[in-house]
Enzyme design. Structure first.
Site, PDB file in Angstrom:
ATOM      1  N   TYR A   5      42.326  34.021  40.556  1.00 53.70           N
ATOM      2  CA  TYR A   5      42.354  34.060  42.019  1.00 53.70           C
ATOM      3  C   TYR A   5      41.141  34.741  42.638  1.00 53.70           C
ATOM      4  O   TYR A   5      41.141  35.031  43.836  1.00 53.70           O
ATOM      5  CB  TYR A   5      43.699  34.649  42.484  1.00 53.70           C
ATOM      6  N   GLY A  41      34.444  45.427  50.314  1.00 48.21           N
ATOM      7  CA  GLY A  41      34.169  44.091  50.813  1.00 48.21           C
ATOM      8  C   GLY A  41      34.477  44.030  52.295  1.00 48.21           C
ATOM      9  O   GLY A  41      35.097  44.944  52.852  1.00 48.21           O
ATOM     10  N   PRO A  42      34.076  42.961  52.976  1.00 44.83           N
ATOM     11  CA  PRO A  42      34.337  42.844  54.412  1.00 44.83           C
ATOM     12  C   PRO A  42      35.830  42.938  54.699  1.00 44.83           C
ATOM     13  O   PRO A  42      36.655  42.402  53.959  1.00 44.83           O
ATOM     14  CB  PRO A  42      33.795  41.450  54.754  1.00 44.83           C
ATOM     15  N   ARG A  48      43.540  41.416  43.853  1.00 41.78           N
ATOM     16  CA  ARG A  48      43.179  42.748  44.339  1.00 41.78           C
ATOM     17  C   ARG A  48      44.413  43.640  44.459  1.00 41.78           C
ATOM     18  O   ARG A  48      44.450  44.729  43.914  1.00 41.78           O
ATOM     19  CB  ARG A  48      42.473  42.658  45.694  1.00 41.78           C
ATOM     20  N   HIS A  86      46.389  50.250  45.941  1.00 46.14           N
ATOM     21  CA  HIS A  86      46.184  49.073  45.081  1.00 46.14           C
ATOM     22  C   HIS A  86      46.961  49.181  43.774  1.00 46.14           C
ATOM     23  O   HIS A  86      46.420  48.995  42.700  1.00 46.14           O
ATOM     24  CB  HIS A  86      44.699  48.848  44.747  1.00 46.14           C
ATOM     25  N   GLU A 142      45.893  37.422  52.024  1.00 43.67           N
ATOM     26  CA  GLU A 142      46.133  36.087  51.478  1.00 43.67           C
ATOM     27  C   GLU A 142      47.611  35.780  51.277  1.00 43.67           C
ATOM     28  O   GLU A 142      48.422  36.666  51.017  1.00 43.67           O
ATOM     29  CB  GLU A 142      45.437  35.947  50.112  1.00 43.67           C
TER      30      GLU A 142
END
Length: 271
Positions: A151, A135-136, A109, A47, A141
């Site tokens: 966003y 998160g799932p 993210r 990230h 995106e």
């Protein structure tokens, strides 16, 4: 014309890492005149964003990931989970959305590929969605980036909607891990003109996105290029010859290494 080359890289130890953008002068056989443009950008093993591109306005746009500090993506006074906009010399443009602040958009993210629809100031970006621990899984995106836009990360992801937060124009679940992004501007491969392409890591291929010429924000179709089957695709670019070049990323610890990896491949018109 000025022979400047801009490079972004991570440095430091695994538990204390940063990213900087530096500028060099191309002297033909060597680089000279190193100048730090911006330093102290957040980084982690994952990230970290790490994409640079000059916009049609002549400004330098820089993506940053949340570097594991996802709540900070919503804080415009930090550089976590942002797309930044600065002048080529590192100063902050006077018309940025937040005074004396390089932040152009926030709530990201891990944005990975940015480019403008040809002939316009419409900025597209690809972004990684959550990986399960935050998160799932899925929720990758394609976004249209607007000045000062929020966003949503980590408040919303996937197809979730919240007032004041901008939803993606495309969402991918299961994840395909988009790692780049560029519009094809040449006439050399006419069927690809003005299409958006990005390499996929987990998706192991190249995604082609077709927009409505009269309204580029309207996505008409998207598909993986059937002929591309070389594992994890990292970067993609258009060459001055009109060909499309892309690089594999199979030796990054997550891919299946093939003979001769990693490689740069070339796509040309097939008459």
């Amino acid at each position: 014309e000025n022979k400047f080359i801009y490079i972004r890289y991570a440095y430091g130890s695994s538990d204390k890492m940063s990213v900087k953008v530096v500028r060099f002068k191309d002297e033909g056989e060597k680089l000279s005149d190193e100048k730090t443009i911006i330093d102290g950008l957040p980084a982690e093993r994952y990230h970290a964003g790490c994409r640079l591109r000059f916009g049609p306005d002549g400004k330098l746009y820089i993506t940053t990931g949340d570097a594991g500090e996802r709540k900070l993506a919503q804080d415009i006074n930090t550089l976590y989970g942002k797309i930044l906009r600065i002048n080529p010399d590192g100063t902050i443009p006077a018309d940025n959305p937040f005074p004396d602040n390089p932040v152009w958009s926030y709530g990201h993210r891990n944005p990975q590929g940015i480019d403008w629809y040809p002939g316009t100031d419409i900025l597209f970006s690809t972004e990684h969605g959550p990986s399960g621990f935050d998160g799932p899984g899925g929720g990758d995106e394609v976004n249209i980036i607007v000045r000062g836009g929020n966003y949503g990360w980590p408040v919303v992801s996937h197809r979730e909607i919240k007032e004041g937060m901008i939803s993606p124009v495309l969402e991918f679940t299961p994840a395909i891990a988009p790692a780049s992004g560029m519009f094809y501007r040449s006439d050399s491969i006419p069927q690809f003109k003005n299409n958006y392409f990005f390499g996929c890591l987990r998706g192991s291929g190249i995604m082609r996105v077709v927009m409505d010429k009269s309204d580029p924000s309207n996505i008409l179709s998207n598909e993986m290029l059937a002929e591309v089957n070389f594992g994890r695709i990292r970067d993609i670019a258009q060459g001055p010859d009109g060909a499309i070049y892309f690089s594999t990323s199979n030796r990054d610890g997550r891919g299946r290494v093939r003979e001769g990896d990693d490689k740069i491949y070339k796509i040309i018109r097939n008459d």
